[in-house]
Design an enzyme around this catalytic site. Structure first.
Site, PDB file in Angstrom:
ATOM      1  N   TRP A 154      -6.144   7.192   4.316  1.00 31.38           N
ATOM      2  CA  TRP A 154      -4.770   7.619   4.596  1.00 31.38           C
ATOM      3  C   TRP A 154      -3.804   6.957   3.608  1.00 31.38           C
ATOM      4  O   TRP A 154      -2.857   7.579   3.153  1.00 31.38           O
ATOM      5  CB  TRP A 154      -4.386   7.266   6.029  1.00 31.38           C
ATOM      6  N   HIS A 155      -4.069   5.701   3.275  1.00 30.73           N
ATOM      7  CA  HIS A 155      -3.189   4.995   2.341  1.00 30.73           C
ATOM      8  C   HIS A 155      -3.374   5.472   0.906  1.00 30.73           C
ATOM      9  O   HIS A 155      -2.449   5.361   0.098  1.00 30.73           O
ATOM     10  CB  HIS A 155      -3.426   3.486   2.437  1.00 30.73           C
ATOM     11  N   GLY A 156      -4.554   5.987   0.585  1.00 32.33           N
ATOM     12  CA  GLY A 156      -4.783   6.499  -0.763  1.00 32.33           C
ATOM     13  C   GLY A 156      -6.261   6.676  -1.041  1.00 32.33           C
ATOM     14  O   GLY A 156      -7.078   5.887  -0.574  1.00 32.33           O
ATOM     15  N   SER A 184      -8.133   4.876   7.828  1.00 27.59           N
ATOM     16  CA  SER A 184      -6.855   4.264   7.478  1.00 27.59           C
ATOM     17  C   SER A 184      -6.781   3.986   5.978  1.00 27.59           C
ATOM     18  O   SER A 184      -5.742   4.190   5.349  1.00 27.59           O
ATOM     19  CB  SER A 184      -6.665   2.970   8.275  1.00 27.59           C
ATOM     20  N   GLY A 185      -7.897   3.527   5.399  1.00 26.49           N
ATOM     21  CA  GLY A 185      -7.937   3.309   3.958  1.00 26.49           C
ATOM     22  C   GLY A 185      -7.694   4.603   3.190  1.00 26.49           C
ATOM     23  O   GLY A 185      -6.882   4.642   2.262  1.00 26.49           O
TER      24      GLY A 185
END
Length: 200
Positions: free
Chosen positions: A155-157, A152-153
Site C-alpha cells: 500500500w505504501h509503495g 501494508s508495505g
C-alpha cells in the site's frame, strides 16, 4: 480514510453553523498547521541535510537524522489529519481521530493501534478479521499478521524497501507475542523507550 458508514449519513443530515464546533475545528486545524509547518518542515531540513551527506557523518549524527525524520513524518501525517478533521468540523462533519500519541506506546502492537488509525483499522476489519483474525492457532494468527504487513508495505509503495518495512514490523510483533510482552507489561519507563527506539 473515513468509513462510508460514518461519513455518508452526515451528508444527508441537515447542518447548521455551530460556533463552538467551528472554533474547536479551527483550533484543531491550526494545531495541524503548526505540526506541519513548524515541526515537520523544520525537522525535514535537519533530516535531509544529514541523510544527503550520510557517507561523511558519524553514527551519532545519523541517529539524530533518524529521530528528526521520525518527528518529521509524524508532524506531516498527523498534521494533515488534524487539518482535515478540523476543517471538516468547521463545516459540520465529524471525522475519526487518526493519531493518538503513537510515540508514547508501550509496545509495537500498541504503536500500530495509535498510528494512522483509519488505515490500520481498515486493514484489521477488511483483511485481518476475514482471514480469521486472532482466532485459530498461534501460527494462523502469525500468518494473518504477516499478510497485513505485506499488504501494508504494498500500500505504501511497490518497492522492496516497503516490503522489508512490513516484514520488519511483522518480526517485531511476532517476537513480542512469543517472548517479550510479559516483560514489557512489567516495566514502566523502558517499554516506551524500547518501542520508540525500534520505531525510529
Amino acid at each position: 480514510i473515513e468509513r462510508a458508514t460514518n461519513l455518508l449519513p452526515q451528508f444527508l443530515r441537515p447542518r447548521t453553523f455551530d460556533t463552538a464546533q467551528a472554533v474547536n475545528g479551527l483550533r484543531q486545524a491550526l494545531w495541524g498547521f503548526f505540526k506541519k509547518i513548524v515541526v515537520a518542515d523544520n525537522c525535514a531540513i535537519l533530516a535531509n541535510g544529514i541523510f544527503d551527506n550520510y557517507e561523511n557523518l558519524s553514527g551519532g549524527a545519523l541517529v539524530i537524522g533518524a529521530v528528526a525524520f521520525s518527528f518529521q513524518i509524524y508532524g506531516d501525517f498527523s498534521g494533515y489529519s488534524d487539518i482535515a478533521i478540523g476543517i471538516s468540523r468547521l463545516f459540520g462533519f465529524s471525522l475519526m481521530r487518526n493519531f493518538n500519541y503513537p510515540y508514547f506506546s508501550r509496545d509495537i502492537a500498541e504503536f500500530w493501534r495509535r498510528w494512522h488509525i483509519s488505515l490500520t483499522t481498515w486493514f484489521r476489519d477488511y483483511i485481518y478479521i476475514p482471514l480469521g483474525g486472532s482466532r485459530g492457532s498461534k501460527w494462523m494468527v502469525f500468518r494473518n499478521t504477516l499478510v497485513i504487513f505485506l499488504v501494508s508495505g504494498f500500500w505504501h509503495g511497490a518497492n522492496w524497501n516497503f516490503i522489508c518495512w512490513g516484514l520488519y514490523y511483522f518480526v517485531l510483533l511476532a517476537l513480542e507475542k512469543l517472548f517479550l510482552l510479559p516483560y514489557l507489561k512489567k516495566g514502566r519507563v523502558w517499554p516506551h523507550i524500547y518501542t520508540l527506539f525500534l520505531v525510529v
